[in-house]
Each structure stands twice: as C-alpha cells, then as structure tokens.
Design an enzyme around this catalytic site. Structure first.
Site, PDB file in Angstrom:
ATOM      1  N   ASP A  59      35.391  41.766  52.949  1.00 45.95           N
ATOM      2  CA  ASP A  59      35.461  43.170  52.521  1.00 45.95           C
ATOM      3  C   ASP A  59      34.659  44.073  53.447  1.00 45.95           C
ATOM      4  O   ASP A  59      34.990  45.255  53.596  1.00 45.95           O
ATOM      5  CB  ASP A  59      34.995  43.301  51.063  1.00 45.95           C
ATOM      6  CG  ASP A  59      36.084  42.878  50.083  1.00 45.95           C
ATOM      7  OD1 ASP A  59      37.271  43.133  50.382  1.00 45.95           O
ATOM      8  OD2 ASP A  59      35.758  42.280  49.049  1.00 45.95           O
ATOM      9  N   SER A 111      41.133  40.427  50.677  1.00 46.58           N
ATOM     10  CA  SER A 111      40.169  39.977  51.699  1.00 46.58           C
ATOM     11  C   SER A 111      40.454  38.538  52.125  1.00 46.58           C
ATOM     12  O   SER A 111      39.931  38.080  53.138  1.00 46.58           O
ATOM     13  CB  SER A 111      38.737  40.106  51.182  1.00 46.58           C
ATOM     14  OG  SER A 111      38.537  39.277  50.051  1.00 46.58           O
ATOM     15  N   HIS A 112      41.271  37.804  51.356  1.00 48.10           N
ATOM     16  CA  HIS A 112      41.570  36.417  51.714  1.00 48.10           C
ATOM     17  C   HIS A 112      43.068  36.117  51.700  1.00 48.10           C
ATOM     18  O   HIS A 112      43.487  34.983  51.565  1.00 48.10           O
ATOM     19  CB  HIS A 112      40.773  35.462  50.820  1.00 48.10           C
ATOM     20  CG  HIS A 112      39.310  35.547  51.137  1.00 48.10           C
ATOM     21  ND1 HIS A 112      38.512  36.560  50.644  1.00 48.10           N
ATOM     22  CD2 HIS A 112      38.534  34.809  51.954  1.00 48.10           C
ATOM     23  CE1 HIS A 112      37.286  36.427  51.126  1.00 48.10           C
ATOM     24  NE2 HIS A 112      37.271  35.369  51.924  1.00 48.10           N
TER      25      HIS A 112
HETATM   26  N1  LIG Z   1      35.608  30.851  51.496  1.00 49.09           N
HETATM   27  C1  LIG Z   1      34.457  31.486  51.560  1.00 49.09           C
HETATM   28  O1  LIG Z   1      33.523  31.026  52.195  1.00 49.09           O
HETATM   29  C2  LIG Z   1      34.270  32.759  50.838  1.00 49.09           C
HETATM   30  C3  LIG Z   1      35.243  33.297  50.026  1.00 49.09           C
HETATM   31  N2  LIG Z   1      35.004  34.425  49.315  1.00 49.09           N
HETATM   32  C4  LIG Z   1      36.054  34.934  48.429  1.00 49.09           C
HETATM   33  O2  LIG Z   1      36.082  36.343  48.429  1.00 49.09           O
HETATM   34  C5  LIG Z   1      36.699  36.790  47.236  1.00 49.09           C
HETATM   35  C6  LIG Z   1      36.074  38.073  46.778  1.00 49.09           C
HETATM   36  O3  LIG Z   1      34.780  37.838  46.271  1.00 49.09           O
HETATM   37  P1  LIG Z   1      33.985  39.043  45.571  1.00 49.09           P
HETATM   38  O4  LIG Z   1      34.108  40.264  46.405  1.00 49.09           O
HETATM   39  O5  LIG Z   1      32.644  38.582  45.204  1.00 49.09           O
HETATM   40  O6  LIG Z   1      34.864  39.259  44.266  1.00 49.09           O
HETATM   41  P2  LIG Z   1      34.919  40.548  43.301  1.00 49.09           P
HETATM   42  O7  LIG Z   1      33.585  41.204  43.259  1.00 49.09           O
HETATM   43  O8  LIG Z   1      36.089  41.369  43.652  1.00 49.09           O
HETATM   44  O9  LIG Z   1      35.235  39.884  41.885  1.00 49.09           O
HETATM   45  C7  LIG Z   1      34.414  38.893  41.371  1.00 49.09           C
HETATM   46  C8  LIG Z   1      34.904  38.413  40.012  1.00 49.09           C
HETATM   47  O10 LIG Z   1      34.584  39.404  39.042  1.00 49.09           O
HETATM   48  C9  LIG Z   1      35.763  39.818  38.348  1.00 49.09           C
HETATM   49  N3  LIG Z   1      35.656  41.241  38.076  1.00 49.09           N
HETATM   50  C10 LIG Z   1      35.661  42.243  38.977  1.00 49.09           C
HETATM   51  N4  LIG Z   1      35.519  43.427  38.346  1.00 49.09           N
HETATM   52  C11 LIG Z   1      35.433  43.147  37.023  1.00 49.09           C
HETATM   53  C12 LIG Z   1      35.283  43.948  35.854  1.00 49.09           C
HETATM   54  N5  LIG Z   1      35.180  45.267  35.912  1.00 49.09           N
HETATM   55  N6  LIG Z   1      35.232  43.331  34.644  1.00 49.09           N
HETATM   56  C13 LIG Z   1      35.322  41.983  34.556  1.00 49.09           C
HETATM   57  N7  LIG Z   1      35.471  41.187  35.640  1.00 49.09           N
HETATM   58  C14 LIG Z   1      35.511  41.758  36.854  1.00 49.09           C
HETATM   59  C15 LIG Z   1      36.916  39.487  39.271  1.00 49.09           C
HETATM   60  O11 LIG Z   1      38.112  39.315  38.536  1.00 49.09           O
HETATM   61  P3  LIG Z   1      39.525  39.879  39.127  1.00 49.09           P
HETATM   62  O12 LIG Z   1      39.859  38.955  40.273  1.00 49.09           O
HETATM   63  O13 LIG Z   1      40.485  39.815  38.008  1.00 49.09           O
HETATM   64  O14 LIG Z   1      39.265  41.278  39.598  1.00 49.09           O
HETATM   65  C16 LIG Z   1      36.408  38.186  39.925  1.00 49.09           C
HETATM   66  O15 LIG Z   1      36.645  37.077  39.144  1.00 49.09           O
HETATM   67  C17 LIG Z   1      36.612  35.622  46.264  1.00 49.09           C
HETATM   68  O16 LIG Z   1      37.922  35.111  46.055  1.00 49.09           O
HETATM   69  C18 LIG Z   1      35.762  34.582  46.983  1.00 49.09           C
HETATM   70  O17 LIG Z   1      36.113  33.244  46.727  1.00 49.09           O
HETATM   71  C19 LIG Z   1      33.817  35.087  49.360  1.00 49.09           C
HETATM   72  C20 LIG Z   1      32.816  34.588  50.148  1.00 49.09           C
HETATM   73  C21 LIG Z   1      32.957  33.424  50.986  1.00 49.09           C
HETATM   74  O1  LIG Z   2      34.651  36.857  52.853  1.00 50.54           O
HETATM   75  C1  LIG Z   2      33.779  36.021  53.156  1.00 50.54           C
HETATM   76  O2  LIG Z   2      32.574  36.196  52.891  1.00 50.54           O
HETATM   77  C2  LIG Z   2      34.181  34.782  53.860  1.00 50.54           C
HETATM   78  N1  LIG Z   2      35.389  34.372  53.723  1.00 50.54           N
HETATM   79  C3  LIG Z   2      35.969  33.244  54.371  1.00 50.54           C
HETATM   80  C4  LIG Z   2      34.950  32.379  55.015  1.00 50.54           C
HETATM   81  C5  LIG Z   2      33.853  33.139  55.622  1.00 50.54           C
HETATM   82  C6  LIG Z   2      33.193  34.073  54.656  1.00 50.54           C
END
Ligand SMILES: NC(=O)C1=CN([C@@H]2O[C@H](COP(=O)(O)OP(=O)(O)OC[C@H]3O[C@@H](n4cnc5c(N)ncnc54)[C@H](OP(=O)(O)O)[C@@H]3O)[C@@H](O)[C@H]2O)C=CC1
Ligand SMILES: O=C(O)C1=NCCCC1
Length: 348
Positions: free
Chosen positions: A195, A54-55
């Site tokens: 996502d 997703s990033h």
């Molecule tokens: N720049 C921005 O403004 C934004 C950026 N993001 C980015 O989006 C990305 C995705 O976020 P999100 O969807 O919440 O992430 P996920 O829900 O995929 O994962 C969240 C965390 O939980 C861990 N995890 C997942 N499944 C398990 C499991 N079964 N057991 C143990 N640990 C687990 C992952 O480790 P692992 O990676 O090893 O699977 C990760 O560290 C992130 O990198 C976040 O920084 C999100 C929102 C805004």
């Molecule tokens: O996946 C998200 O949520 C975001 N990623 C990059 C910045 C905007 C929000």
C-alpha cells in the site's frame, strides 16, 4: 502493474476464470512450471477478485522481475517431512510458499483431525501474496486456522531507529454454520508495504505516524519510506509496542520455528529485480470438533451477534466477500490498460 495512467483508461470487467488463465500463462511464460503457475495465478486472481489490490495483479511485475533475477526457483519441487504426529515441515526448495503449502494441505488437514491440532512449518520459501487464501480453505474444511509469514526488513521495532521486522501479517479463519468463514488478515505494520508502493505511485501522502525517512524522522511521504526509510509497527505512536510484539512473534513462529530466515537475514543484493522475501511461514490448524462446551460454531454465532449488538458495523472479511460476489457476478474490474498489459505479457 505499472498502471500509472490506468485511471485515465476505461474499466473492463474480466471473467474470473479468464483472468486466472491469463495469469497462469504469464507465470508459465516467465519462468515457472505449469503446476506453480496454476497455484500463483489462482492466488493472485483471487486477491484481485476480492479487492485485495495490494496483492493482486499489482504484484505481477514484481513476480516477473524476481523470476528473471534468478532469486527464486519457479520450478522448485517442495519436500514434505513428517516431524511428529502434529508437526509437518516443508522445504520449499527456494520456491514459492503456496505450492509448498498445497503439497502438504491434505496431510495437514488429516493430522489436525486426528490430533486436534497440527502445524505446517514451511521454510526456504517466498511469499509475495495476501495471507487470507492460506486460511480460508481450512475454515471451509471445518478447521480453525492461523497463518503467519515474515517478509523483509522494512519496519522499525517499537522505540528503535533501524528497520528490522517485516510487515509480518497474521491471518485467522474460523468456520461458521451457514455463513462464509470469519476471516481476518492484517499486516502487523502500520500499513502493508504494497500500500505504501501504491500511495507512492498515485502521489498520495501516508497518514501521520505511519513511517519514518532515512534519518528516522517522521514522514508522510511514501517515497521517503520506500527510499531508505521504514514503516512503524501498527498501534499508533503511543501503542506501537503492541504491533511490535506481534511482529516479533511472527518472526519467531514463521522463521525461527520453521527453519526460515528472519526478515533481516536474507541478502538479495546481487539479484537485481528481486522482490520476494526469502523467509518462512507457519500454518496452524485446529479441529474445533475436539473442543468442550456448546460447540464452536454456536459460540462463534453468539460472539458475532454480541459484536453487532455492541455496535460493530461489519465483520473483518465482510467487505472482501461482498467484493468477491460482485466480481463473480460482473467480472473482475481492471483498468483497460492493465488488462491489455496482462494479455501482452501472457503472449510475450
Ligand atoms: N506476504 C506478505 O509478506 C505480506 C502480505 N500482506 C498482505 O497485505 C494485505 C493487506 O494488509 P493490511 O493492509 O494490514 O489489511 P487491512 O488493514 O486492509 O485489513 C486488515 C483486516 O481488517 C479488516 N477490516 C478492515 N477495516 C475494517 C473495519 N472497518 N471493520 C472490521 N474489519 C475491518 C479487513 O477485512 P476486509 O478484507 O473485509 O476489509 C482485514 O481482514 C493482507 O492480505 C496481508 O496478508 C501484508 C504484509 C506482508
Ligand atoms: O505488502 C507487503 O508488506 C508485502 N507484501 C508481499 C511481500 C513483501 C511485503
């Protein structure tokens, strides 16, 4: 990337350095300085390498349309200010957050080691990336790290009807003796916005209880969430107040404390194509060598062992490290159509 039909094309395995260099060419040819291009390319290629799709390269069109819109300054030269023994502030000057962070990284580490703890508050910045690359290096340098960034209003606060919070991730990293750092990185929304976009592109429904449509009604249609609807905070229907409280904390620490915008405050209308949130980021670095007790690294191993003993199947970050090792061994897997498009953009 616009990889609508990419799954129909064969997969290519691209050496990590080749992918990173290609992305750097893309950024530089589409409106950033060479220095900014290098930082963004490393970040984006690393996300793709680690399977953080997703990033990863999915974000390239969003970066380019944002640069073309004039919303962000790809040539910004950040300004670092020493506010107090444990407090650094960086004005990213309407540029990306990561180059601003890089400029202050060494000073943050030095302050954390001298004081036991130090904060880096970045404002006037754009963060469009995964957050773990902002904490993992600190843990590799022996520090415990926490990073928070707010994004754009697309999450309804618990019990509310209107999008207010960003997807507001929190990333944490701790050094381990003889192992990769312990890292988690998670959006405080039910799902990352990226996502939702990927689900919409692939025509997949969202899980129940993740989103609402433009009338505030529950929906599993990703397009309804993207077109005037919103996400819910994480925690499920009965515990979304927990994700909501964490999201509120991220707004306060990443925006109010840094001097950045709240997720609902910036207005990108008038910049058609702009996708990067203009907000703030806070990074906290703690030196565990200054702590009491049997030593942080030892205690970390005690906890990891106990978690495994209690039946936890894997640690957060473990999937990513496994994917990283495979990508470095075999090359970063990309649909051939996506790789061809990236190469085209690098020449364009
Ligand atoms: N720049 C921005 O403004 C934004 C950026 N993001 C980015 O989006 C990305 C995705 O976020 P999100 O969807 O919440 O992430 P996920 O829900 O995929 O994962 C969240 C965390 O939980 C861990 N995890 C997942 N499944 C398990 C499991 N079964 N057991 C143990 N640990 C687990 C992952 O480790 P692992 O990676 O090893 O699977 C990760 O560290 C992130 O990198 C976040 O920084 C999100 C929102 C805004
Ligand atoms: O996946 C998200 O949520 C975001 N990623 C990059 C910045 C905007 C929000």
């Amino acid at each position: 990337m616009n990889t609508k039909h990419a799954h129909l094309t064969p997969t290519e395995h691209i050496p990590f350095d080749t992918l990173r260099t290609t992305l750097a060419h893309i950024f530089e040819r589409h409106g950033t300085s060479a220095a900014v291009a290098a930082v963004l390319a490393d970040n984006c290629a690393s996300a793709e390498r680690d399977g953080a799709h997703s990033h990863g390269v999915f974000r390239i069109p969003g970066y380019l349309s944002t640069l073309a819109s004039g919303w962000v300054d790809g040539h910004a030269i950040p300004r670092v200010q020493d506010m107090a023994p444990g407090f650094l502030s960086v004005d990213a000057c309407n540029g990306f957050a990561q180059p601003a962070y890089m400029m202050a990284y060494d000073a943050l580490v030095a302050k954390a080691r001298a004081n036991g703890i130090a904060l880096l508050a970045i404002h006037n910045s754009h963060h469009f990336a995964a957050l773990w690359p902002d904490v993992e290096p600190l843990a590799r340098d022996g520090l415990v790290a926490l990073a928070l960034v707010n994004s754009m209003a697309c999450v309804v606060p618990s019990g509310g009807t209107k999008a207010l919070f960003g997807t507001n991730p929190i990333a944490f990293a701790a050094p381990r003796a003889g192992h990769d750092p312990l890292v988690f990185d998670l959006a405080t929304s039910a799902m990352a916005h990226g996502d939702v976009q990927i689900a919409a592109r692939e025509g997949r429904p969202l899980p129940e209880g993740f989103g609402v449509d433009c009338n505030g009604q529950p929906t599993t249609d990703p397009r309804a969430v993207l077109d005037g609807g919103a996400l819910l905070p994480f925690g499920g229907l009965h515990s979304s107040y927990k994700g909501s409280a964490l999201s509120m904390m991220v707004e306060l620490l990443a925006a109010a404390l840094t001097g950045g915008h709240f997720s609902f405050e910036f207005d990108w209308r008038g910049h058609s194509g702009a996708q990067t949130p203009h907000t703030g980021e806070l990074i906290i670095a703690i030196d565990p060598a200054k702590s009491q007790g049997r030593g942080f690294a030892q205690r970390c191993e005690d906890l990891v062992r106990a978690m495994a003993g209690a039946g936890q199947q894997r640690l957060p970050g473990e999937r990513r490290y496994r994917q990283r090792a495979q990508s470095l061994r075999e090359g970063v897997a990309l649909p051939a159509a996506t790789w061809a498009e990236l190469q085209r953009l690098a020449q364009a």
